[in-house]
Design a protein around this motif. Sequence first.
Motif, PDB file in Angstrom:
ATOM      1  N   LEU A  94      53.129  29.475  34.462  1.00  0.00           N
ATOM      2  CA  LEU A  94      51.598  29.705  34.536  1.00  0.00           C
ATOM      3  C   LEU A  94      50.954  28.961  35.638  1.00  0.00           C
ATOM      4  CD1 LEU A  94      49.514  30.902  33.091  1.00  0.00           C
ATOM      5  CD2 LEU A  94      49.671  28.362  31.368  1.00  0.00           C
ATOM      6  N   ALA A  95      50.066  29.882  35.951  1.00  0.00           N
ATOM      7  CA  ALA A  95      49.767  28.738  37.179  1.00  0.00           C
ATOM      8  C   ALA A  95      48.262  28.486  36.755  1.00  0.00           C
ATOM      9  CB  ALA A  95      49.318  29.999  38.351  1.00  0.00           C
ATOM     10  N   LYS A  96      48.002  27.446  37.417  1.00  0.00           N
ATOM     11  CA  LYS A  96      46.736  26.905  37.034  1.00  0.00           C
ATOM     12  C   LYS A  96      45.856  27.294  38.729  1.00  0.00           C
ATOM     13  CE  LYS A  96      46.848  25.416  32.850  1.00  0.00           C
ATOM     14  NZ  LYS A  96      45.924  25.847  31.666  1.00  0.00           N
ATOM     15  N   ALA A  97      44.226  27.508  38.026  1.00  0.00           N
ATOM     16  CA  ALA A  97      43.249  27.779  39.144  1.00  0.00           C
ATOM     17  C   ALA A  97      42.830  26.656  39.566  1.00  0.00           C
ATOM     18  CB  ALA A  97      42.223  28.124  39.310  1.00  0.00           C
ATOM     19  N   ALA A  98      43.194  26.977  41.324  1.00  0.00           N
ATOM     20  CA  ALA A  98      43.176  25.969  42.006  1.00  0.00           C
ATOM     21  C   ALA A  98      41.596  25.158  42.113  1.00  0.00           C
ATOM     22  CB  ALA A  98      43.511  26.314  43.258  1.00  0.00           C
ATOM     23  N   LYS A  99      40.900  26.338  41.970  1.00  0.00           N
ATOM     24  CA  LYS A  99      39.021  26.039  42.057  1.00  0.00           C
ATOM     25  C   LYS A  99      38.530  26.486  40.856  1.00  0.00           C
ATOM     26  CE  LYS A  99      39.086  28.123  46.345  1.00  0.00           C
ATOM     27  NZ  LYS A  99      38.598  29.202  47.540  1.00  0.00           N
ATOM     28  N   PRO A 100      37.530  26.601  40.350  1.00  0.00           N
ATOM     29  CA  PRO A 100      37.102  26.642  39.557  1.00  0.00           C
ATOM     30  C   PRO A 100      36.131  28.216  40.031  1.00  0.00           C
ATOM     31  CG  PRO A 100      35.289  25.162  40.566  1.00  0.00           C
ATOM     32  CD  PRO A 100      36.554  25.334  41.498  1.00  0.00           C
ATOM     33  N   LEU A 101      36.258  29.674  38.965  1.00  0.00           N
ATOM     34  CA  LEU A 101      35.519  30.624  38.288  1.00  0.00           C
ATOM     35  C   LEU A 101      34.810  30.376  40.604  1.00  0.00           C
ATOM     36  CD1 LEU A 101      36.474  32.469  35.847  1.00  0.00           C
ATOM     37  CD2 LEU A 101      37.056  33.316  38.043  1.00  0.00           C
ATOM     38  N   SER A 102      33.242  30.162  39.957  1.00  0.00           N
ATOM     39  CA  SER A 102      32.415  29.982  40.179  1.00  0.00           C
ATOM     40  C   SER A 102      32.746  29.796  42.004  1.00  0.00           C
ATOM     41  CB  SER A 102      31.536  29.470  39.854  1.00  0.00           C
ATOM     42  OG  SER A 102      31.984  27.504  40.372  1.00  0.00           O
ATOM     43  N   ALA A 103      33.834  29.808  42.644  1.00  0.00           N
ATOM     44  CA  ALA A 103      33.814  29.697  44.133  1.00  0.00           C
ATOM     45  C   ALA A 103      34.842  29.965  44.581  1.00  0.00           C
ATOM     46  CB  ALA A 103      34.315  27.701  44.128  1.00  0.00           C
ATOM     47  N   SER A 104      35.404  31.284  43.753  1.00  0.00           N
ATOM     48  CA  SER A 104      36.716  31.895  43.934  1.00  0.00           C
ATOM     49  C   SER A 104      36.297  32.607  44.203  1.00  0.00           C
ATOM     50  CB  SER A 104      37.640  31.462  42.190  1.00  0.00           C
ATOM     51  OG  SER A 104      37.958  30.074  42.448  1.00  0.00           O
ATOM     52  N   ARG A 105      37.681  33.229  45.279  1.00  0.00           N
ATOM     53  CA  ARG A 105      37.532  34.869  45.274  1.00  0.00           C
ATOM     54  C   ARG A 105      38.306  34.986  44.348  1.00  0.00           C
ATOM     55  NH1 ARG A 105      39.656  36.634  50.305  1.00  0.00           N
ATOM     56  NH2 ARG A 105      38.560  37.756  50.591  1.00  0.00           N
ATOM     57  N   LEU A 106      37.821  36.776  44.607  1.00  0.00           N
ATOM     58  CA  LEU A 106      38.722  37.790  43.437  1.00  0.00           C
ATOM     59  C   LEU A 106      39.146  38.772  43.622  1.00  0.00           C
ATOM     60  CD1 LEU A 106      37.672  38.482  39.294  1.00  0.00           C
ATOM     61  CD2 LEU A 106      38.181  40.257  40.852  1.00  0.00           C
ATOM     62  N   THR A 107      40.244  39.579  43.299  1.00  0.00           N
ATOM     63  CA  THR A 107      40.329  41.105  44.288  1.00  0.00           C
ATOM     64  C   THR A 107      41.015  41.678  42.481  1.00  0.00           C
ATOM     65  OG1 THR A 107      41.552  42.340  45.263  1.00  0.00           O
ATOM     66  CG2 THR A 107      42.812  41.066  44.205  1.00  0.00           C
ATOM     67  N   PHE A 108      41.017  42.922  42.453  1.00  0.00           N
ATOM     68  CA  PHE A 108      41.645  43.684  41.325  1.00  0.00           C
ATOM     69  C   PHE A 108      42.409  44.607  41.656  1.00  0.00           C
ATOM     70  CE2 PHE A 108      38.752  47.234  38.092  1.00  0.00           C
ATOM     71  CZ  PHE A 108      39.960  47.187  37.064  1.00  0.00           C
ATOM     72  N   VAL A 109      43.411  44.841  40.390  1.00  0.00           N
ATOM     73  CA  VAL A 109      44.265  45.606  41.094  1.00  0.00           C
ATOM     74  C   VAL A 109      44.168  46.748  39.481  1.00  0.00           C
ATOM     75  CG1 VAL A 109      46.855  45.621  41.245  1.00  0.00           C
ATOM     76  CG2 VAL A 109      46.091  43.626  42.327  1.00  0.00           C
ATOM     77  N   SER A 110      44.368  47.678  39.959  1.00  0.00           N
ATOM     78  CA  SER A 110      44.001  48.524  38.269  1.00  0.00           C
ATOM     79  C   SER A 110      45.490  49.744  38.910  1.00  0.00           C
ATOM     80  CB  SER A 110      42.782  48.745  37.530  1.00  0.00           C
ATOM     81  OG  SER A 110      42.584  49.882  37.714  1.00  0.00           O
ATOM     82  N   THR A 111      45.298  50.386  37.466  1.00  0.00           N
ATOM     83  CA  THR A 111      46.155  51.803  37.761  1.00  0.00           C
ATOM     84  C   THR A 111      45.583  52.817  37.297  1.00  0.00           C
ATOM     85  OG1 THR A 111      46.940  51.040  35.197  1.00  0.00           O
ATOM     86  CG2 THR A 111      48.608  50.366  36.322  1.00  0.00           C
ATOM     87  N   SER A 112      44.684  52.740  37.879  1.00  0.00           N
ATOM     88  CA  SER A 112      42.923  53.297  37.215  1.00  0.00           C
ATOM     89  C   SER A 112      43.734  54.827  37.912  1.00  0.00           C
ATOM     90  CB  SER A 112      42.079  52.961  36.692  1.00  0.00           C
ATOM     91  OG  SER A 112      41.743  52.609  38.267  1.00  0.00           O
ATOM     92  N   GLY A 113      43.976  54.732  38.892  1.00  0.00           N
ATOM     93  CA  GLY A 113      44.179  56.188  39.889  1.00  0.00           C
ATOM     94  C   GLY A 113      42.983  56.169  40.710  1.00  0.00           C
ATOM     95  N   VAL A 114      42.108  55.285  40.366  1.00  0.00           N
ATOM     96  CA  VAL A 114      40.678  55.825  40.942  1.00  0.00           C
ATOM     97  C   VAL A 114      40.881  55.296  42.132  1.00  0.00           C
ATOM     98  CG1 VAL A 114      38.510  54.437  41.368  1.00  0.00           C
ATOM     99  CG2 VAL A 114      39.450  54.400  39.058  1.00  0.00           C
ATOM    100  N   GLN A 115      40.109  56.286  43.457  1.00  0.00           N
ATOM    101  CA  GLN A 115      40.637  56.080  44.590  1.00  0.00           C
ATOM    102  C   GLN A 115      39.349  56.686  45.478  1.00  0.00           C
ATOM    103  OE1 GLN A 115      44.037  59.185  44.041  1.00  0.00           O
ATOM    104  NE2 GLN A 115      43.735  58.996  46.188  1.00  0.00           N
ATOM    105  N   ARG A 116      39.219  56.390  46.986  1.00  0.00           N
ATOM    106  CA  ARG A 116      37.992  56.937  47.809  1.00  0.00           C
ATOM    107  C   ARG A 116      38.154  58.408  47.464  1.00  0.00           C
ATOM    108  NH1 ARG A 116      37.435  54.217  53.248  1.00  0.00           N
ATOM    109  NH2 ARG A 116      40.028  54.285  53.234  1.00  0.00           N
ATOM    110  N   ARG A 117      37.046  58.734  47.698  1.00  0.00           N
ATOM    111  CA  ARG A 117      36.645  60.575  48.101  1.00  0.00           C
ATOM    112  C   ARG A 117      36.747  60.830  49.315  1.00  0.00           C
ATOM    113  NH1 ARG A 117      33.867  63.454  43.702  1.00  0.00           N
ATOM    114  NH2 ARG A 117      32.637  62.213  42.157  1.00  0.00           N
ATOM    115  N   GLY A 118      37.949  61.846  49.578  1.00  0.00           N
ATOM    116  CA  GLY A 118      38.633  62.335  50.815  1.00  0.00           C
ATOM    117  C   GLY A 118      40.376  61.625  51.115  1.00  0.00           C
TER     118      GLY A 118
END
Lengths: 166, 63
Positions: A36-60
Amino acid sequence: MTENSDDITELRPGLWDTVNDRYPGSMITKADLIPLAKAAKPLSASRLTFVSTSGVQRRGTMPFDTVHPVGDYTFRRVPSDSKPGDLEIHQLKYPTVGAKRDLNVIFPIERLRDLVNEGFIGGLTDNFYTFIGYNMDAERLERTLAEDIAAAVEAEKPDVVLLAPA
Amino acid sequence: MFLPFMMGHHFGVPFHVELQKRIIKEALRRIKLAENSGDIYHFPMTWAQARTEGKEIERLRVG
């Protein structure tokens, strides 16, 4: 109704005990868990990315191959400042009845921006990452797609990654 | 975090902004609250509850 209709019995007992018996290597076992990896800083100071299996993509952009018999092992970058109307779904393996009316039910891009504006999250990476979940070769997925996304995510240096299936 | 929701609706129901945000917040709280790798937290809401709230929100939107 039969005289045994109240009994709970397997229709084909012993066929296989787990999904892993049917699709070897497809299930994560306890032995695969990483520490288990513990967060190094609070969420309010963290940059988040999102990874999804949804198949959502930009048009075009090149649509995911949703009909290939063994899957599509590529991923797409989705700019985190995209509007839902800029995006479309290329995946056939889950019901999109809700997502077609409000994309946030499967790809909560507006809600993540809301949480940044509310100070719950510090910020977002420039891109989010998507692929399609119907990939039948687990070993190939781990060797290619997972490594490719991991490298792309790492390059954006997020503090937190939110992973979601579809 | 596990949600007992319909496939394709892991962040809730259409236009239910507060539920969508709550799901994300609960998931991110696991970063601090999870005790072991592989722990599973069950989100305390049924699909029926989410659908009921969603229908009420949609009724108010239309109304």
